[in-house]
Write a protein that holds these residues in place. Structure first.
Motif, PDB file in Angstrom:
ATOM      1  N   GLN A 308       0.837  -1.191   0.000  1.00  0.00           N
ATOM      2  CA  GLN A 308       0.000   0.000   0.000  1.00  0.00           C
ATOM      3  C   GLN A 308       0.876   1.246   0.000  1.00  0.00           C
ATOM      4  OE1 GLN A 308      -2.464   0.319   3.472  1.00  0.00           O
ATOM      5  NE2 GLN A 308      -3.250   2.340   2.944  1.00  0.00           N
ATOM      6  N   ARG A 309       0.619   2.134  -0.951  1.00  0.00           N
ATOM      7  CA  ARG A 309       1.289   3.430  -0.895  1.00  0.00           C
ATOM      8  C   ARG A 309       0.466   4.332   0.019  1.00  0.00           C
ATOM      9  NH1 ARG A 309       3.713   7.452  -5.610  1.00  0.00           N
ATOM     10  NH2 ARG A 309       4.373   9.069  -4.119  1.00  0.00           N
ATOM     11  N   LEU A 310       1.092   4.813   1.068  1.00  0.00           N
ATOM     12  CA  LEU A 310       0.377   5.600   2.056  1.00  0.00           C
ATOM     13  C   LEU A 310      -0.011   6.962   1.505  1.00  0.00           C
ATOM     14  CD1 LEU A 310       2.385   4.777   5.305  1.00  0.00           C
ATOM     15  CD2 LEU A 310       0.221   3.801   4.532  1.00  0.00           C
ATOM     16  N   SER A 311      -1.171   7.435   1.922  1.00  0.00           N
ATOM     17  CA  SER A 311      -1.653   8.748   1.522  1.00  0.00           C
ATOM     18  C   SER A 311      -0.919   9.830   2.312  1.00  0.00           C
ATOM     19  CB  SER A 311      -3.155   8.855   1.781  1.00  0.00           C
ATOM     20  OG  SER A 311      -3.861   7.869   1.059  1.00  0.00           O
ATOM     21  N   ASP A 318       6.416  14.608   2.788  1.00  0.00           N
ATOM     22  CA  ASP A 318       6.659  14.708   1.342  1.00  0.00           C
ATOM     23  C   ASP A 318       7.331  13.464   0.773  1.00  0.00           C
ATOM     24  OD1 ASP A 318       5.608  17.301   1.241  1.00  0.00           O
ATOM     25  OD2 ASP A 318       7.526  18.165   1.860  1.00  0.00           O
ATOM     26  N   ARG A 319       7.380  12.372   1.535  1.00  0.00           N
ATOM     27  CA  ARG A 319       8.076  11.173   1.070  1.00  0.00           C
ATOM     28  C   ARG A 319       7.119  10.203   0.410  1.00  0.00           C
ATOM     29  NH1 ARG A 319      13.597  10.464   3.908  1.00  0.00           N
ATOM     30  NH2 ARG A 319      13.889   9.275   2.016  1.00  0.00           N
ATOM     31  N   GLU A 320       7.670   9.392  -0.485  1.00  0.00           N
ATOM     32  CA  GLU A 320       6.942   8.260  -1.059  1.00  0.00           C
ATOM     33  C   GLU A 320       7.092   7.094  -0.086  1.00  0.00           C
ATOM     34  OE1 GLU A 320       7.365   5.142  -4.800  1.00  0.00           O
ATOM     35  OE2 GLU A 320       8.100   7.203  -5.043  1.00  0.00           O
ATOM     36  N   LEU A 321       5.991   6.745   0.571  1.00  0.00           N
ATOM     37  CA  LEU A 321       6.049   5.771   1.661  1.00  0.00           C
ATOM     38  C   LEU A 321       5.170   4.576   1.319  1.00  0.00           C
ATOM     39  CD1 LEU A 321       7.618   6.107   4.328  1.00  0.00           C
ATOM     40  CD2 LEU A 321       5.480   6.684   5.438  1.00  0.00           C
ATOM     41  N   TRP A 322       5.792   3.387   1.355  1.00  0.00           N
ATOM     42  CA  TRP A 322       5.075   2.143   1.067  1.00  0.00           C
ATOM     43  C   TRP A 322       4.983   1.304   2.337  1.00  0.00           C
ATOM     44  CZ3 TRP A 322       3.049   0.799  -3.741  1.00  0.00           C
ATOM     45  CH2 TRP A 322       3.391   1.647  -4.799  1.00  0.00           C
ATOM     46  N   LEU A 323       3.888   0.539   2.433  1.00  0.00           N
ATOM     47  CA  LEU A 323       3.665  -0.294   3.616  1.00  0.00           C
ATOM     48  C   LEU A 323       3.288  -1.698   3.182  1.00  0.00           C
ATOM     49  CD1 LEU A 323       3.257  -0.489   6.734  1.00  0.00           C
ATOM     50  CD2 LEU A 323       0.869   0.153   6.338  1.00  0.00           C
ATOM     51  N   ASP A 324       3.947  -2.694   3.794  1.00  0.00           N
ATOM     52  CA  ASP A 324       3.595  -4.083   3.493  1.00  0.00           C
ATOM     53  C   ASP A 324       3.779  -4.921   4.752  1.00  0.00           C
ATOM     54  OD1 ASP A 324       3.085  -5.929   0.914  1.00  0.00           O
ATOM     55  OD2 ASP A 324       4.310  -7.025   2.357  1.00  0.00           O
TER      56      ASP A 324
END
Length: 431
Positions: A308-311, A318-324
């Protein structure tokens, strides 16, 4: 392993505290306790709308999400029970499309716990009994039920042929070895074959068992179990097939060929999970489905904390943050394929019963840095398990603050329990 459920509602928390005190005696296997509990509750599992029952090591939750989205796109009311929850226990019981309310949940758990107090059921057995009790009371058109652990002895496996529309098995891999590979006479010795044997235990007389294709030892066990249980086997590569291209997902079976959009859920494994859901729906006769509903569901399915790419929120800034929440080799392989050719910072927290290499090794070429964080409420791996010089952060916000401002994306991974904490911190509660 306890699930440490928490609620802001005092009446719900009182029942969750009772749940937390439950334990399973070492060595107890079988369905006798859940059946006895359901008997006292009036056998609600025999009065459910058509059920889609899904097992697997990885992908079963995503397959359930696709099934729910497709069925709802058809206009059906759908009950869903999945596990574990990420933030709130309510996520485990979705009633006719909506998460169960706190007020209803408190009364329901009290009813089930009171009914089975002397039976000493497990946390999961009470949860399944509560879900089935509510599902039998509230009108709906279909149920989607995710297996909790394994299949053969999972509490959801009390489901009987009369209520089942189709059963499915998603991807197989090695996980939960303590339970699924426990010594037992008359079971397969090869680990993956044993895993397949356990998952295929959900097969029921006359109910289609829809599967992917697996290595030969696993495939043989599934075929043998399906035959022994009288379940028609519907296997990828024989009864159905799928492929992808830049234009979409191409699916074919004995009913014809269809072209569908690619899933909105990110990850190279999601087209396979979506196709499994399509195959389950097209190889059953309990509920009608249109091609438009299948296509809409593929695009609308959501499954939090799985790539999931966090909103934008308090954590992301301002970061591109992914969660798994993945924590086994199959999940690691999926992450490795998704981030192939990229560089990223990895923030990881893993339970101490899991193998750190399962996630780190497939991502090795992509990792610019590793930071370790605790998994709240659980025993977790120290930084030394991930290599020398790996730093420990107090929590996820601290780990993110310590990262260089270099524009690289960040992946937070290693545990669904950690993932739930991250969603809470970023204000993205699953609904």
């Amino acid at each position: 392993m306890r699930d440490f459920a928490r609620s802001d509602d005092a009446s719900v928390q009182a029942q969750l505290d009772r749940l937390a005190r439950l334990s399973v005696p070492d060595g107890r296997l079988g369905l006798e306790t859940i059946r006895a509990l359901l008997e006292r509750l009036g056998n609600p599992h025999r009065r459910l709308p058509p059920v889609f029952h899904v097992a697997g090591t990885n992908g079963k939750g995503s397959t359930c999400a696709f099934l729910r989205a497709m069925l709802e796109a058809q206009g059906y009311k759908v009950h869903v029970t999945t596990s574990p929850h990420l933030v709130r226990y309510n996520e485990r019981i979705r009633v006719a499309g909506d998460l169960i309310t706190d007020a209803r949940l408190a009364d329901l758990l009290a009813e089930v716990l009171d009914a089975g107090e002397d039976l000493k059921p497990s946390f999961f057995e009470v949860t399944v009994a509560a879900a089935f009790t509510e599902f039998a009371r509230v009108p709906a058109d279909a149920c989607v039920v995710e297996v909790g652990l394994g299949g053969r002895f999972d509490a959801t496996n009390v489901l009987e042929p009369d209520v089942l529309a189709a059963c499915g098995i998603a991807a197989l891999g090695i996980d939960h070895e303590r339970f699924l590979l426990a010594p037992e006479q008359g079971v397969p010795e090869l680990p993956l074959a044993r895993i397949a044997f356990e998952k295929a235990g959900i097969a029921k007389l006359g109910c289609p068992l829809v599967t992917l294709d697996y290595p030969q030892p696993a495939q043989r066990e599934i075929e043998a179990t399906a035959a022994r249980n009288g379940s028609p086997l519907v296997t990828r590569g024989r009864e159905w097939s799928m492929s992808t291209s830049t234009t979409g997902l191409h699916y074919a079976d004995g009913h014809g060929e269809v072209s569908l959009p690619l899933p909105a859920l990110p990850g190279p494994h999601q087209p396979e999970n979506a196709a499994l859901a399509v195959a389950m729906l097209r190889h059953q006769e309990r509920v009608g489905m249109t091609l438009d509903a299948l296509a809409t569901g593929i695009c609308q399915a959501q499954w939090p904390a799985r790539l999931q790419r966090l909103s934008p929120g308090p954590l992301t800034r301002d970061r591109e943050l992914w969660l798994d929440g993945g924590h086994n080799p199959s999940a690691g392989d999926s992450l490795g394929r998704h981030f192939a050719g990229q560089r990223l910072h990895l923030v990881i927290g893993m339970l101490d019963a899991k193998d750190p290499a399962a996630i780190v090794k497939p991502l090795r070429a992509a990792i610019a840095s590793i930071s370790v964080v605790p998994v709240p409420g659980h025993d977790w791996h120290s930084p030394e398990a991930f290599g020398s010089g790996v730093p420990l952060a107090e929590d996820v916000p601290s780990a993110l603050s310590a990262l260089p401002d270099d524009g690289l994306p960040v992946l937070i991974a290693g545990s669904l329990y950690l993932a739930g904490e991250v969603l809470k911190l970023n204000g993205e509660l699953p609904d």
